[in-house]
Motif scaffolding. Structure first.
Motif, PDB file in Angstrom:
ATOM      1  N   ALA A   6      13.447  -0.201  51.386  1.00  0.00           N
ATOM      2  CA  ALA A   6      14.597   0.550  50.894  1.00  0.00           C
ATOM      3  C   ALA A   6      14.944   1.672  51.871  1.00  0.00           C
ATOM      4  CB  ALA A   6      14.315   1.127  49.515  1.00  0.00           C
ATOM      5  N   PRO A   7      16.182   1.668  52.386  1.00  0.00           N
ATOM      6  CA  PRO A   7      16.540   2.708  53.346  1.00  0.00           C
ATOM      7  C   PRO A   7      16.681   4.096  52.721  1.00  0.00           C
ATOM      8  CG  PRO A   7      18.421   1.286  52.919  1.00  0.00           C
ATOM      9  CD  PRO A   7      17.248   0.721  52.171  1.00  0.00           C
ATOM     10  N   TYR A   8      17.020   4.166  51.438  1.00  0.00           N
ATOM     11  CA  TYR A   8      17.186   5.446  50.758  1.00  0.00           C
ATOM     12  C   TYR A   8      16.337   5.424  49.495  1.00  0.00           C
ATOM     13  CZ  TYR A   8      21.218   4.812  53.730  1.00  0.00           C
ATOM     14  OH  TYR A   8      22.022   4.512  54.795  1.00  0.00           O
ATOM     15  N   PRO A   9      15.203   6.091  49.510  1.00  0.00           N
ATOM     16  CA  PRO A   9      14.302   6.033  48.357  1.00  0.00           C
ATOM     17  C   PRO A   9      14.788   6.875  47.172  1.00  0.00           C
ATOM     18  CG  PRO A   9      13.364   7.427  50.058  1.00  0.00           C
ATOM     19  CD  PRO A   9      14.645   6.865  50.603  1.00  0.00           C
ATOM     20  N   VAL A  10      15.836   6.392  46.532  1.00  0.00           N
ATOM     21  CA  VAL A  10      16.383   7.022  45.341  1.00  0.00           C
ATOM     22  C   VAL A  10      15.876   6.236  44.146  1.00  0.00           C
ATOM     23  CG1 VAL A  10      18.562   7.143  44.060  1.00  0.00           C
ATOM     24  CG2 VAL A  10      18.411   8.124  46.301  1.00  0.00           C
ATOM     25  N   ASN A  11      15.496   6.944  43.112  1.00  0.00           N
ATOM     26  CA  ASN A  11      14.916   6.327  41.924  1.00  0.00           C
ATOM     27  C   ASN A  11      15.706   5.106  41.453  1.00  0.00           C
ATOM     28  OD1 ASN A  11      14.141   5.683  39.288  1.00  0.00           O
ATOM     29  ND2 ASN A  11      13.652   7.786  38.776  1.00  0.00           N
ATOM     30  N   GLU A  12      17.026   5.232  41.328  1.00  0.00           N
ATOM     31  CA  GLU A  12      17.840   4.144  40.800  1.00  0.00           C
ATOM     32  C   GLU A  12      17.868   2.936  41.731  1.00  0.00           C
ATOM     33  OE1 GLU A  12      19.502   7.972  39.137  1.00  0.00           O
ATOM     34  OE2 GLU A  12      18.716   7.284  41.055  1.00  0.00           O
ATOM     35  N   ALA A  13      17.650   3.138  43.022  1.00  0.00           N
ATOM     36  CA  ALA A  13      17.701   2.037  43.982  1.00  0.00           C
ATOM     37  C   ALA A  13      16.394   1.256  44.028  1.00  0.00           C
ATOM     38  CB  ALA A  13      18.049   2.547  45.373  1.00  0.00           C
ATOM     39  N   ILE A  14      15.264   1.952  43.851  1.00  0.00           N
ATOM     40  CA  ILE A  14      13.992   1.263  44.008  1.00  0.00           C
ATOM     41  C   ILE A  14      13.121   1.287  42.767  1.00  0.00           C
ATOM     42  CG2 ILE A  14      13.949   1.611  46.496  1.00  0.00           C
ATOM     43  CD1 ILE A  14      12.001   3.872  46.070  1.00  0.00           C
ATOM     44  N   GLY A  15      13.523   2.037  41.743  1.00  0.00           N
ATOM     45  CA  GLY A  15      12.802   2.038  40.484  1.00  0.00           C
ATOM     46  C   GLY A  15      11.522   2.849  40.457  1.00  0.00           C
ATOM     47  N   ASN A  16      11.298   3.687  41.436  1.00  0.00           N
ATOM     48  CA  ASN A  16      10.096   4.512  41.458  1.00  0.00           C
ATOM     49  C   ASN A  16      10.422   5.881  40.870  1.00  0.00           C
ATOM     50  OD1 ASN A  16       7.879   6.113  42.058  1.00  0.00           O
ATOM     51  ND2 ASN A  16       7.602   5.269  44.099  1.00  0.00           N
TER      52      ASN A  16
END
Length: 125
Positions: A6-16
């Protein structure tokens, strides 16, 4: 796409849940655009955000940032159908990624606290 891809580790993008949410990033971007901090290291981000907020409405800039951080659109592509110049898409993307990095690097939880009222989202239906 895995978390490491994931190029941008945003919660909504990667679920973390350990990563900042898009709302945290947007709130800080918006706050900085409304009240520049000339004495900080990344004051140029504030100036760029102030500039794009003067040219476009907040909903449009929020949509561009969301497309970049959550939908993983390229900076210039994120402006399609929004009447935003591609160079401003690059500016918004640069600001969004810089703000996200700042939130991740920050040990001060106050950095993600928003003092501005949230932007009301209108249903498109």
């Amino acid at each position: 796409m895995t978390e490491t891809d994931a190029p941008y580790p945003v919660n909504e993008a990667i679920g973390n849940p350990a990563h900042s949410s898009f709302e945290d990033v947007w709130c800080l971007m918006r706050a900085r655009g409304h009240s520049s901090h000339a004495n900080q290291q990344d004051a140029h981000f504030d100036e760029m955000m102030t500039d794009v907020l003067a040219r476009y409405d907040e909903g449009t800039i929020r949509a561009v940032a969301h497309r970049i951080l959550v939908e993983l659109s390229p900076f210039r592509t994120a402006t399609i159908d929004l009447d935003v110049e591609t160079v401003d898409g690059v500016r918004v993307g640069t600001i969004a990624v810089g703000t996200l990095r700042e939130l991740h690097d920050s040990t001060d939880t106050a950095a993600s606290t928003c003092s501005l009222p949230k932007l009301v989202q209108l249903d498109s239906a």
